[in-house]
Design a protein around this motif. Structure first.
Motif, mmCIF file in Angstrom:
data_model
loop_
_atom_site.group_PDB
_atom_site.id
_atom_site.type_symbol
_atom_site.label_atom_id
_atom_site.label_comp_id
_atom_site.label_asym_id
_atom_site.label_seq_id
_atom_site.Cartn_x
_atom_site.Cartn_y
_atom_site.Cartn_z
ATOM 1 N N SER A 35 14.729 -86.083 -17.631
ATOM 2 C CA SER A 35 15.870 -86.959 -17.404
ATOM 3 C C SER A 35 16.624 -87.167 -18.702
ATOM 4 O O SER A 35 16.033 -87.196 -19.780
ATOM 5 C CB SER A 35 15.370 -88.297 -16.865
ATOM 6 N N TYR A 36 17.935 -87.347 -18.617
ATOM 7 C CA TYR A 36 18.704 -87.512 -19.846
ATOM 8 C C TYR A 36 18.427 -88.859 -20.495
ATOM 9 O O TYR A 36 18.746 -89.075 -21.667
ATOM 10 C CB TYR A 36 20.210 -87.336 -19.580
ATOM 11 N N LEU A 37 17.802 -89.779 -19.751
ATOM 12 C CA LEU A 37 17.484 -91.087 -20.330
ATOM 13 C C LEU A 37 16.155 -91.073 -21.073
ATOM 14 O O LEU A 37 15.784 -92.061 -21.692
ATOM 15 C CB LEU A 37 17.414 -92.142 -19.218
ATOM 16 N N ALA A 38 15.446 -89.946 -21.016
ATOM 17 C CA ALA A 38 14.112 -89.894 -21.612
ATOM 18 C C ALA A 38 14.138 -89.484 -23.071
ATOM 19 O O ALA A 38 13.257 -88.788 -23.535
ATOM 20 C CB ALA A 38 13.255 -88.931 -20.819
ATOM 21 N N PHE A 39 15.185 -89.870 -23.782
ATOM 22 C CA PHE A 39 15.267 -89.589 -25.211
ATOM 23 C C PHE A 39 15.394 -90.911 -25.937
ATOM 24 O O PHE A 39 15.825 -91.918 -25.375
ATOM 25 C CB PHE A 39 16.512 -88.731 -25.520
ATOM 26 N N ARG A 45 25.683 -94.530 -21.292
ATOM 27 C CA ARG A 45 26.908 -94.216 -22.022
ATOM 28 C C ARG A 45 26.606 -93.221 -23.138
ATOM 29 O O ARG A 45 27.400 -92.343 -23.445
ATOM 30 C CB ARG A 45 27.472 -95.486 -22.667
ATOM 31 N N ASN A 46 25.438 -93.404 -23.769
ATOM 32 C CA ASN A 46 25.119 -92.620 -24.955
ATOM 33 C C ASN A 46 24.197 -91.485 -24.546
ATOM 34 O O ASN A 46 22.981 -91.602 -24.607
ATOM 35 C CB ASN A 46 24.427 -93.549 -25.972
ATOM 36 N N ARG A 47 24.796 -90.375 -24.104
ATOM 37 C CA ARG A 47 23.968 -89.268 -23.620
ATOM 38 C C ARG A 47 23.478 -88.418 -24.778
ATOM 39 O O ARG A 47 24.189 -88.243 -25.760
ATOM 40 C CB ARG A 47 24.791 -88.393 -22.676
ATOM 41 N N PRO A 48 22.264 -87.862 -24.653
ATOM 42 C CA PRO A 48 21.773 -87.017 -25.745
ATOM 43 C C PRO A 48 22.534 -85.693 -25.776
ATOM 44 O O PRO A 48 23.004 -85.217 -24.751
ATOM 45 C CB PRO A 48 20.302 -86.790 -25.380
#
Lengths: 168, 198
Positions: A35-39, A45-48
């Protein structure tokens, strides 16, 4: 063939970027989802900054034989702890799963001896993938070749190889 | 002329067939049913005036299929699981076996009556389990039946362990393998009192 196990740290290659999740090839029978939130520090808003083809170092949170594996790049406390996107330079190569486990034992001789030769950065993935980066491309290739050959060499042969290299 | 015929066909078909797919071939004046074999019977006066609407009925070759209704208890087998839902094949409606299986989905939030955030599909169902569920929605053309196991009497009835032995339920959320004595998590259906041997 690598079988995903929960908690294993692996190096994966991003294959598909689809909305909220990335599909990562980890060398198993299925691709893992990330998931893109797993960073660390990622919000909606702040995507990796992850592109297709990037190398990812992460760990599995869901890995069983009935479902598609899921991996993350943060640990349980929310910090990256060395995980995340691996830089664009360096070399990724594959070795056997047994060699990885041998290299990851504490105070492994091979790594210590290599460290005395040249300084380098190295990432081990339990799926048999190693990423190496040294100062020059030639040094990187030498390190990679030694690690690949360590599978078959005895300790003496290794000493001889190191001796030859350090003469240069 | 053809338009009158086809509208009558369509109404007849929709009334009688429920979820079965149907198509109609307007130019040849015949009615076909997708997914089944059907004959049509139409009055001979197809070319008559609009005042005499012909009656078209669709007669299937096989006996009529029982279809799941909302609120029916069905027995199904889990085909695959996902982190959000489990896909199942509906085998029995009540106690009648079906000739052709339907597909159903049990969503994560419908698998138990507890809060959805604490529920994990992997701890409720596994592929190959036989599950008692209730139909909560028929879905539309593309989607499957939506099923729920959010009651005590619904859930996994038969499950096999990793050692391929039929497991024994020991609580509402655990089953034990008789060979290896290992416990596995499932959402277990409460056994009806009449089936318990004491």
């Amino acid at each position: 063939q690598y079988v995903p196990v929960k908690g294993d740290h692996v190096i994966g290659i991003v294959t598909i970027k689809a909305g909220d999740i990335f599909k990562v090839d980890v060398g198993g029978s299925e691709q893992a989802s990330l998931s893109y939130l797993a960073f660390e520090g990622a919000t909606k808003r702040n995507r990796p900054n992850v592109q297709v083809g990037d190398l990812i170092y992460g760990q599995f949170i869901v890995a069983n034989k009935d479902m598609e594996p899921e991996m993350v790049c943060i640990d349980s406390s929310g910090r990256a702890n060395g995980m995340g996107v691996i830089g664009h330079e360096g070399l990724l190569f594959k070795v056997s799963l047994g060699l990885i486990r041998k290299l990851l034992t504490p105070n492994c001789e091979i790594i210590q001896e290599l460290g005395q030769l040249y300084p380098f950065e190295i990432v081990f993935g339990m799926n048999g993938r190693i990423w190496v980066k040294a100062k020059t491309i030639q040094q990187t290739l030498i390190v990679a070749n030694i690690l690949e050959a360590c599978e078959h060499m005895t300790a003496e042969q290794r000493m001889q190889a190191f001796a030859k290299l350090s003469e240069r | 002329m053809t338009k009158h015929v086809t509208e009558a066909c369509r109404d007849e078909c929709l009334a009688g067939l429920g979820r079965a797919w149907w198509t109609w071939y307007a130019d040849t004046g015949s009615v076909g049913v997708g997914g089944g074999r059907a004959r049509h019977r139409a009055n001979q006066g197809l070319l008559s005036t609009p005042a005499q609407l012909p009656v078209v009925s669709v007669v299937r070759d096989v006996e009529s299929q029982l279809l799941p209704n909302v609120g029916a208890i069905v027995t199904c087998k889990v085909c695959s699981i996902n982190s959000r839902f489990a896909k199942v094949r509906i085998l029995y409606i009540g106690s009648t076996p079906l000739k052709s299986t339907f597909r159903g989905t049990i969503r994560r939030e419908d698998s138990t009556s507890c809060a959805p955030c604490q529920v994990e599909v992997y701890k409720s169902f596994r592929p190959g389990d036989i599950v008692l569920a209730k139909v909560i929605s028929l879905g539309d053309m593309q989607s499957n039946y939506l099923l729920s196991t959010a009651e005590n009497e619904l859930g996994v009835v038969v499950a096999h362990s990793e050692a391929v032995a039929q497991m024994v339920p020991i609580s509402w959320c655990e089953m034990q393998c008789p060979k290896t004595h290992s416990k596995e998590l499932r959402k277990v259906a409460r056994v009806q009192p009449e089936f318990l041997q004491t």
